[in-house]
Design an enzyme around this catalytic site. Structure first.
Site, PDB file in Angstrom:
ATOM      1  N   ASP B 129     -12.984   4.078 -11.194  1.00 34.32           N
ATOM      2  CA  ASP B 129     -12.205   4.121  -9.960  1.00 34.32           C
ATOM      3  C   ASP B 129     -11.333   5.363  -9.964  1.00 34.32           C
ATOM      4  OD1 ASP B 129     -11.494   3.193  -7.490  1.00 34.32           O
ATOM      5  OD2 ASP B 129      -9.951   1.830  -8.240  1.00 34.32           O
ATOM      6  N   HIS B 136      -2.521   7.868   0.165  1.00 37.12           N
ATOM      7  CA  HIS B 136      -2.146   6.694  -0.623  1.00 37.12           C
ATOM      8  C   HIS B 136      -1.275   7.112  -1.804  1.00 37.12           C
ATOM      9  CE1 HIS B 136      -2.481   2.935  -2.898  1.00 37.12           C
ATOM     10  NE2 HIS B 136      -2.992   3.603  -3.907  1.00 37.12           N
ATOM     11  N   GLU B 201      -7.205  -3.092  -1.585  1.00 38.56           N
ATOM     12  CA  GLU B 201      -7.226  -1.634  -1.496  1.00 38.56           C
ATOM     13  C   GLU B 201      -8.518  -1.218  -0.813  1.00 38.56           C
ATOM     14  OE1 GLU B 201      -6.458   0.330  -5.237  1.00 38.56           O
ATOM     15  OE2 GLU B 201      -4.292  -0.005  -5.066  1.00 38.56           O
ATOM     16  N   GLU B 203     -11.346   1.156  -0.106  1.00 36.15           N
ATOM     17  CA  GLU B 203     -11.990   2.278  -0.788  1.00 36.15           C
ATOM     18  C   GLU B 203     -13.447   2.406  -0.355  1.00 36.15           C
ATOM     19  OE1 GLU B 203     -11.510   2.599  -4.991  1.00 36.15           O
ATOM     20  OE2 GLU B 203      -9.540   1.620  -5.021  1.00 36.15           O
ATOM     21  N   ASP B 235     -10.697  -2.959  -3.847  1.00 32.30           N
ATOM     22  CA  ASP B 235     -10.165  -2.980  -5.216  1.00 32.30           C
ATOM     23  C   ASP B 235      -8.953  -3.915  -5.242  1.00 32.30           C
ATOM     24  OD1 ASP B 235      -9.400  -2.265  -7.813  1.00 32.30           O
ATOM     25  OD2 ASP B 235      -8.334  -0.471  -7.143  1.00 32.30           O
ATOM     26  N   ARG B 239      -0.106  -6.750  -7.835  1.00 29.16           N
ATOM     27  CA  ARG B 239       0.919  -5.707  -8.027  1.00 29.16           C
ATOM     28  C   ARG B 239       1.953  -6.080  -9.081  1.00 29.16           C
ATOM     29  NH1 ARG B 239      -1.907  -1.629  -6.102  1.00 29.16           N
ATOM     30  NH2 ARG B 239      -2.495  -1.921  -3.921  1.00 29.16           N
ATOM     31  N   GLN B 242       0.381  -5.527 -12.365  1.00 26.97           N
ATOM     32  CA  GLN B 242       0.169  -4.087 -12.540  1.00 26.97           C
ATOM     33  C   GLN B 242       1.440  -3.376 -12.992  1.00 26.97           C
ATOM     34  OE1 GLN B 242      -1.579  -2.300  -9.058  1.00 26.97           O
ATOM     35  NE2 GLN B 242      -1.727  -0.254  -9.956  1.00 26.97           N
ATOM     36  N   TYR B 246       1.044  -1.623 -16.806  1.00 25.49           N
ATOM     37  CA  TYR B 246       0.265  -0.379 -16.673  1.00 25.49           C
ATOM     38  C   TYR B 246       0.732   0.767 -17.553  1.00 25.49           C
ATOM     39  CZ  TYR B 246       3.257   2.702 -13.879  1.00 25.49           C
ATOM     40  OH  TYR B 246       4.246   3.546 -13.461  1.00 25.49           O
ATOM     41  N   LYS B 255      -6.411  -5.514 -12.039  1.00 25.38           N
ATOM     42  CA  LYS B 255      -7.557  -5.120 -11.209  1.00 25.38           C
ATOM     43  C   LYS B 255      -8.846  -5.817 -11.634  1.00 25.38           C
ATOM     44  CE  LYS B 255      -5.534  -1.210  -9.382  1.00 25.38           C
ATOM     45  NZ  LYS B 255      -5.553  -0.757  -7.980  1.00 25.38           N
ATOM     46  N   THR B 259     -13.682  -7.331  -7.879  1.00 26.59           N
ATOM     47  CA  THR B 259     -13.825  -6.202  -6.964  1.00 26.59           C
ATOM     48  C   THR B 259     -14.935  -6.576  -5.989  1.00 26.59           C
ATOM     49  OG1 THR B 259     -13.168  -4.635  -8.689  1.00 26.59           O
ATOM     50  CG2 THR B 259     -14.348  -3.730  -6.789  1.00 26.59           C
ATOM     51  N   GLU B 376       1.669  -0.394   0.714  1.00 29.29           N
ATOM     52  CA  GLU B 376       2.135   0.640   1.638  1.00 29.29           C
ATOM     53  C   GLU B 376       2.581   0.033   2.958  1.00 29.29           C
ATOM     54  OE1 GLU B 376      -1.037   3.991   1.445  1.00 29.29           O
ATOM     55  OE2 GLU B 376      -1.743   2.315   0.237  1.00 29.29           O
TER      56      GLU B 376
END
Lengths: 430, 430
Positions: B129, B136, B201, B203, B235, B239, B242, B246, B255, B259, B376
């Site tokens: 990915d 973004h 997400e 993508e 994806d 959060r 994450q 991360y 993640k 998917t 976002e």
């Protein structure tokens, strides 16, 4: 601690080279995939300086029919790994009996290992690399964040990331020096070219056996049933590529060019005598959250494996100088057990597949004799390593070879090893 | 810009539903794997509201023998993808002719799509990915680093990381809410439980065709020959997991639980009319390093694809309210072209395999109407999204469904779509 007749140190084989063999005495019996001369890949078991051909064994009907039917014949071990401990254990016991000095010899089932080619033992659907070597995390953290070497999450959560499965190769496959974007702190902009900071990382690999369905975590008490075995793993790393690319999403091309593993699957059954309690934690350390806590795992979840790294340069090779030992560590230094890594991996429902490989992360010792990488050994390329030839190294050069070694020791038991995990560095192609 | 008779907007099919179909007019002809009722998985081509059964087509001998032999019959398309553009293009042209209104109808070769099950079109050996959606990266960066939203490497190097291949599922497979370690900034220590910040997400996915050997980079001028097609990709991201896990090695369990992709492979040939120049860069932006620079790629490397996201809640579903549009973006907002992503990926010698999948990263638009994630859209859960039912969302709730849509538009050409990429959120299991 479960031991059985297969661990008896008095057990000898009718194959002389197996007795006192540093890696493959009759107490080990690891599984792998090999090709005899001019023949196709097939499953085998390492014994001394030979390989037991399981296809020939199956055809011989020497084992009882119920055991004979368990013998893997496919050119990858994925289906065998998927079946879990029972067939593996039964076959191990039968082969131990077959190869024992008390049984009639069957040299017609063996190939000399030097005449054979070793392959990856399984197709690797997914590869995950952890960061469970706390002394590595501390040493690297001290280089870059002296005031707070460990990040706040380290002692709570097994840190890991997805690695590249397609570029894993067995011991002996040369590593081509990778190119990539590099930018030193004083440079205005990056340039593209061969890495100037090629490093090794000393790790243990964990082979996954039975899968879990997507959405179904594996509980910590069940985790050991999903581990099919272990190998050595060299997580080659290009430090200059890594420092430029890794923020914010982690290592990528700095690692994905090549990973070397030892090709024999050392079984949990062979390693059973070498299990020991997890190292005790600092009183100020957090207790593992309940999903990672299991009294049995705490009591027996760590492995007492001596881990060594040797460096052999081109010049040493031409002068017939033996590989030079640069690191001695031990797998019991891991902060998290293999079972905790596996359970954490599936705790979000992520599905593991038979043949998946987990790396533990670099296993450094807590003292200066045990750095698991050159980054640590040379203190980020500030203090050179000096070799018997007078050569110095900050990072690896073309023609260098790195050899990893693992040996399980315990008084009263026969030591067993993991076999070769070595690779020579070839020059960049571009 | 290469176009041929297969793109002719005057081309109609003898299958009425294909004409003016929003996704699958005769100008599209995407490849996939499907099961007819009570039958095994097999290759097919989407046409209108039907699927052309390639196994039946091959048996019919309707195509010239040289073309007939190119038809894929295996239950995954990996071998077909590996063969590169030539067989794909020849078969596409023959099928375009076969399905055209000027040819005799062959309804016996078709299944109604609603009666069929769609599968992943290929086994996915590796999933990577990227983070090539600059709007973004800017929007997320502004939330957490207002003074320096983009990291210094962003405009030099395509940022990417390895993703989890085993948990990729086709459109329609429900997503189980994952559990994991979560720690809010004000909390003393983490807790384990279902995510409270489940996000999508938006993508694009890129299917890899012919492989490269380990150690052999793919040059930018050759990259297009290694791209077999495109799909939509969601994806899914937790959060809270994450933000806690991360550092320092990137996203992992936040993640890897699931998917979702759209199951049809939209070919580069179908998308040829919708190629356009890379968006112009700021005068202060660096030029791509030579290994990523190609005039042809700069002139035609971007795709003009309208990308949309819709949200359908349980309450909306029971009230028969249509999915609510929450995002409109476009694939041409990517900072790096698919070809640049692929070339960068192999620049260290990393070997790509047929059926590997690359995600572009979240493709947000530069304005408020085009956030590619709820992170976002709700400004990190500070400004709720209000739906027609009056419901509010910071993150996704159980029973919510996310639908992605891609449509290629260009005056003078027939629009083509990607088909469904949707999934419903099921409650956590633990």
């Amino acid at each position: 601690m479960p031991t059985d007749q297969t661990h008896n140190p008095a057990l000898q084989s009718w194959l002389p080279s197996a007795n006192a063999h540093p890696s493959f005495p009759i107490q080990n019996l690891p599984f792998g995939i090999f090709s005899p001369p001019n023949a196709t890949p097939r499953p085998g078991i390492a014994i001394g300086d030979h390989i037991l051909d399981l296809t020939l064994l199956q055809a011989s009907n020497l084992l009882p029919a119920a055991i004979n039917s368990l013998i893997p014949l496919a050119p990858t071990l994925n289906d065998f790994l998927a079946q879990g401990p029972t067939p593996r254990t039964l076959l191990r016991q039968a082969v131990s009996h077959l190869l024992a000095a008390s049984s009639p010899p069957h040299p017609e089932l063996l190939h000399p290992a030097t005449a054979c080619t070793l392959h990856l033992p399984a197709h690797i659907p997914n590869y995950t690399d952890f960061y469970a070597g706390i002394h590595h995390a501390l040493a690297v953290g001290r280089l870059f964040r002296p005031d707070a070497p460990l990040l706040p999450n380290y002692k709570w959560i097994p840190i890991g990331y997805h690695g590249r499965a397609s570029s894993i190769r067995p011991s002996g496959t040369p590593v081509t020096r990778p190119a990539g974007q590099r930018k030193l702190p004083h440079e205005q902009q990056p340039t593209f070219g061969p890495t100037r900071a090629l490093d090794f990382e000393l790790e243990l690999g964990i082979w996954i056996g039975p899968p879990n369905p997507l959405g179904r975590p594996i509980l910590i008490a069940e985790a050991h049933n999903h581990i099919a075995g272990f190998c050595l793993l060299n997580d080659w790393s290009a430090r200059d590529l890594q420092s430029w690319e890794y923020q914010p999403l982690g290592p990528f091309l700095a690692k994905s060019f090549h990973t070397t593993i030892s090709p024999w699957i050392i079984t949990p059954e062979a390693l059973a005598p070498f299990r020991q309690p997890q190292p005790s934690r600092d009183p100020t350390d957090p207790q593992p959250l309940p999903y990672l806590a299991d009294p049995e795992d705490q009591a027996t979840g760590a492995l007492n494996l001596i881990l060594e790294v040797f460096l052999l340069t081109h010049s040493m090779r031409t002068q017939n100088i033996a590989p030079y030992p640069i690191t001695q560590s031990n797998a019991h230094h891991l902060y998290w057990t293999p079972q905790q890594l596996l359970t954490h991996h599936t705790s979000n429902g992520c599905n593991l597949l038979p043949g998946d490989l987990l790396g533990t992360g670099t296993i450094s010792a807590p003292n200066a004799t045990g750095p698991g990488s050159l980054l640590e050994l040379t203190q980020a390329a500030t203090q050179p390593l000096t070799l018997p030839t007078g050569e110095q190294r900050f990072y690896l050069e073309d023609g260098d070879e790195i050899l990893l070694r693992a040996t399980a020791h315990r008084p009263g038991f026969t030591p067993i090893g993991f076999g070769d995990c070595r690779a020579l560095i070839h020059p960049a192609q571009n």
